[in-house]
Design an enzyme around this catalytic site. Structure first.
Site, PDB file in Angstrom:
ATOM      1  NE  ARG A   1       2.385 -17.071  12.066  1.00 37.41           N
ATOM      2  CZ  ARG A   1       1.210 -16.937  11.470  1.00 37.41           C
ATOM      3  NH1 ARG A   1       0.835 -15.782  10.962  1.00 37.41           N
ATOM      4  NH2 ARG A   1       0.389 -17.958  11.375  1.00 37.41           N
TER       5      ARG A   1
ATOM      6  NE  ARG B   1       7.341 -26.162   4.974  1.00 38.27           N
ATOM      7  CZ  ARG B   1       8.586 -26.577   5.207  1.00 38.27           C
ATOM      8  NH1 ARG B   1       9.052 -27.666   4.625  1.00 38.27           N
ATOM      9  NH2 ARG B   1       9.369 -25.902   6.031  1.00 38.27           N
TER      10      ARG B   1
ATOM     11  NE  ARG C   1      -3.870  -2.067   2.295  1.00 38.26           N
ATOM     12  CZ  ARG C   1      -3.765  -2.855   3.356  1.00 38.26           C
ATOM     13  NH1 ARG C   1      -2.935  -2.549   4.338  1.00 38.26           N
ATOM     14  NH2 ARG C   1      -4.502  -3.939   3.460  1.00 38.26           N
TER      15      ARG C   1
ATOM     16  CG  ASP D   1      -7.258 -17.182   4.106  1.00 41.59           C
ATOM     17  OD1 ASP D   1      -6.284 -17.832   4.513  1.00 41.59           O
ATOM     18  OD2 ASP D   1      -7.160 -16.131   3.451  1.00 41.59           O
TER      19      ASP D   1
HETATM   20  N1  UDP Z   1       5.595 -13.675   3.695  1.00 42.43           N
HETATM   21  C1  UDP Z   1       6.909 -13.272   3.870  1.00 42.43           C
HETATM   22  N2  UDP Z   1       7.219 -12.475   4.925  1.00 42.43           N
HETATM   23  C2  UDP Z   1       6.300 -12.090   5.834  1.00 42.43           C
HETATM   24  C3  UDP Z   1       4.965 -12.480   5.652  1.00 42.43           C
HETATM   25  C4  UDP Z   1       4.651 -13.293   4.579  1.00 42.43           C
HETATM   26  O1  UDP Z   1       7.771 -13.642   3.094  1.00 42.43           O
HETATM   27  O2  UDP Z   1       6.658 -11.387   6.784  1.00 42.43           O
HETATM   28  C5  UDP Z   1       5.275 -14.536   2.540  1.00 42.43           C
HETATM   29  C6  UDP Z   1       5.289 -16.021   2.914  1.00 42.43           C
HETATM   30  O3  UDP Z   1       5.806 -16.748   1.811  1.00 42.43           O
HETATM   31  C7  UDP Z   1       3.820 -16.332   3.097  1.00 42.43           C
HETATM   32  C8  UDP Z   1       3.169 -15.432   2.060  1.00 42.43           C
HETATM   33  O4  UDP Z   1       3.987 -14.248   2.050  1.00 42.43           O
HETATM   34  O5  UDP Z   1       3.530 -17.701   2.875  1.00 42.43           O
HETATM   35  C9  UDP Z   1       1.737 -15.079   2.307  1.00 42.43           C
HETATM   36  O6  UDP Z   1       1.626 -14.466   3.583  1.00 42.43           O
HETATM   37  P1  UDP Z   1       0.378 -14.742   4.527  1.00 42.43           P
HETATM   38  O7  UDP Z   1       0.511 -13.904   5.718  1.00 42.43           O
HETATM   39  O8  UDP Z   1      -0.845 -14.666   3.695  1.00 42.43           O
HETATM   40  O9  UDP Z   1       0.634 -16.259   4.926  1.00 42.43           O
HETATM   41  P2  UDP Z   1      -0.173 -17.129   6.015  1.00 42.43           P
HETATM   42  O10 UDP Z   1       0.569 -16.946   7.295  1.00 42.43           O
HETATM   43  O11 UDP Z   1      -1.586 -16.657   6.042  1.00 42.43           O
HETATM   44  O12 UDP Z   1       0.000 -18.470   5.448  1.00 42.43           O
END
Ligand code: UDP
Length: 383
Positions: free
Chosen positions: A280, A250, A178, A351
């Protein structure tokens, strides 16, 4: 006599479908789940030590733009408004995610407005990539090397276990970029967290005299003859006893720890560096800011290849998986009286709001048509 439906899996996919069918008065449902609880991977439970409502299989923030889906979930429980504001821990500091004007200005130590920032980021992009074919292409084309290496490369490699150049561009397209200060992780119209948790909502959906829920029990595929029709929300390859091999997933492993007060000041902080082994940390008390708790419970999240005994989370959908998937899909298309539903049943990265929407749509078709005409999938796995 009511049509007897068997459903494998008590997550949202099966629960919503079950409820919609039995409310017509024409069906009765027997639902099975191997786990001791309903709600599948959305399961929530109060942590005994801290009293915090914990999303046992990782954070789930409800977000949708479908009004019928939002109305549907609100029918079963109160949702508090919640905006997911994620932070990214990188080698260069902590930044706001998804990438927005604050991220761009702070990362490059600038004070740009929206139009200037758009031009600036446009200038970082790799213009040699015309048609992005991979995650890496997509990142390099639209964000350039600095953002890619600091925010996406390490995280994605940890999350998916492969080089981002081997992953589809669609994974990155989930995340917005954004050129304003909106730091809401999602673009959807409605967003919230259920006050009593997701499990309570699924329990209410399933609370009907024509739904019999059997927990701690698997619906064996051979038992499909006991039912007029089976909806299978378990893994598609599991229905066929993995006879051609296993589809890749995974899985996630969680390391729980308890602290006093506020550990990280935010519900989710992503660790984007490749050198940090987890992806995370989620601090679950921040998902319910309307509650107060003295202690705090956090989970470090590690991603790994899913073994036979692990819980499958993210369908890998690598090339080998796609070949295998085609074989299972051919079998499923020929399978009488079975419909494959949900994330595992159709091997797609979904989702919760999408799963609920698909079950509502599927239920409508099932209520209109004879069971011999029912679809084989809630949505086609190869589409
Ligand atoms: N991603 C990343 N860094 C971040 C967050 C996300 O590289 O800090 C990438 C990662 O490959 C992830 C994708 O972006 O699978 C999509 O993010 P999303 O948050 O939708 O993934 P979720 O946790 O919902 O699977």
């Amino acid at each position: 006599m009511k049509t007897h439906i068997g459903i494998a899996g008590a997550g949202f996919a099966g629960a919503v479908l079950a409820r919609e069918l039995v409310e017509s008065g024409k069906f009765r449902v027997t639902m099975f789940d191997e786990r001791p609880h309903v709600a599948g991977n959305c399961h929530t439970e109060r942590d005994e030590e801290t009293g915090v409502m914990v999303h046992q299989y990782g954070p789930h923030i409800f977000n949708t733009s479908r009004e019928d889906v939002w109305d549907y979930v609100n029918r079963w429980g109160k949702f508090e408004p919640f905006v997911n504001r994620v932070k990214a821990h990188t080698a260069k500091g902590v930044f706001s995610l998804p990438i927005n004007l604050l991220t761009i200005n702070q990362f490059f130590q600038r004070c740009m407005g929206p139009a200037e920032a758009r031009d600036f980021v446009g200038g970082l992009a790799d213009e040699s990539i015309k048609e992005p074919r991979s995650f890496e292409d997509q990142a390099m084309k639209f964000l350039g090397r600095d953002f890619y290496m600091n925010f996406f490369y390490g995280y994605t490699k940890k999350q998916w276990g492969v080089e981002p150049s081997k992953l589809p561009a669609s994974i990155l397209k989930r995340l917005p970029v954004r050129f304003n200060y909106d730091d809401n992780y999602y673009n959807q119209k409605y967003q919230g967290i259920p006050v009593s948790g997701y499990t309570e909502i699924v329990k209410r959906i399933l609370d009907h005299h024509d739904i019999d829920v059997r927990l701690g029990m698997r619906l064996e595929p051979e038992r499909k003859r006991d039912f007029d029709h089976v909806f299978w929300s378990g893994p598609m390859d599991g229905f066929y006893n993995f006879q051609h091999g296993r589809l890749g997933y995974r899985t996630l492993k969680f390391e729980r720890f308890v602290e006093t007060g506020d550990y990280q000041g935010n519900p989710v902080i992503n660790y984007c560096e490749e050198t940090v082994p987890f992806t995370r940390i989620a601090e679950h008390k921040h998902f319910t800011p309307w509650e107060t708790h003295e202690k705090t419970v956090c989970f470090k999240e590690y991603s790994a290849l899913c073994g036979e005994k692990d819980t499958p989370y993210y369908p890998l959908r690598m090339n080998d998986d796609k070949d295998l998937l085609e074989r299972y899909v051919k079998m499923a298309e020929q399978e009488p009286n079975v419909t494959f539903i949900g994330r595992l049943g159709t091997y797609r990265y979904l989702d919760m709001h999408v799963v609920i929407g698909e079950s509502l749509d599927l239920a409508k078709i099932c209520l209109e048509k004879e069971s011999s005409q029912w679809p084989k999938f809630s949505a086609h796995p190869l589409s």
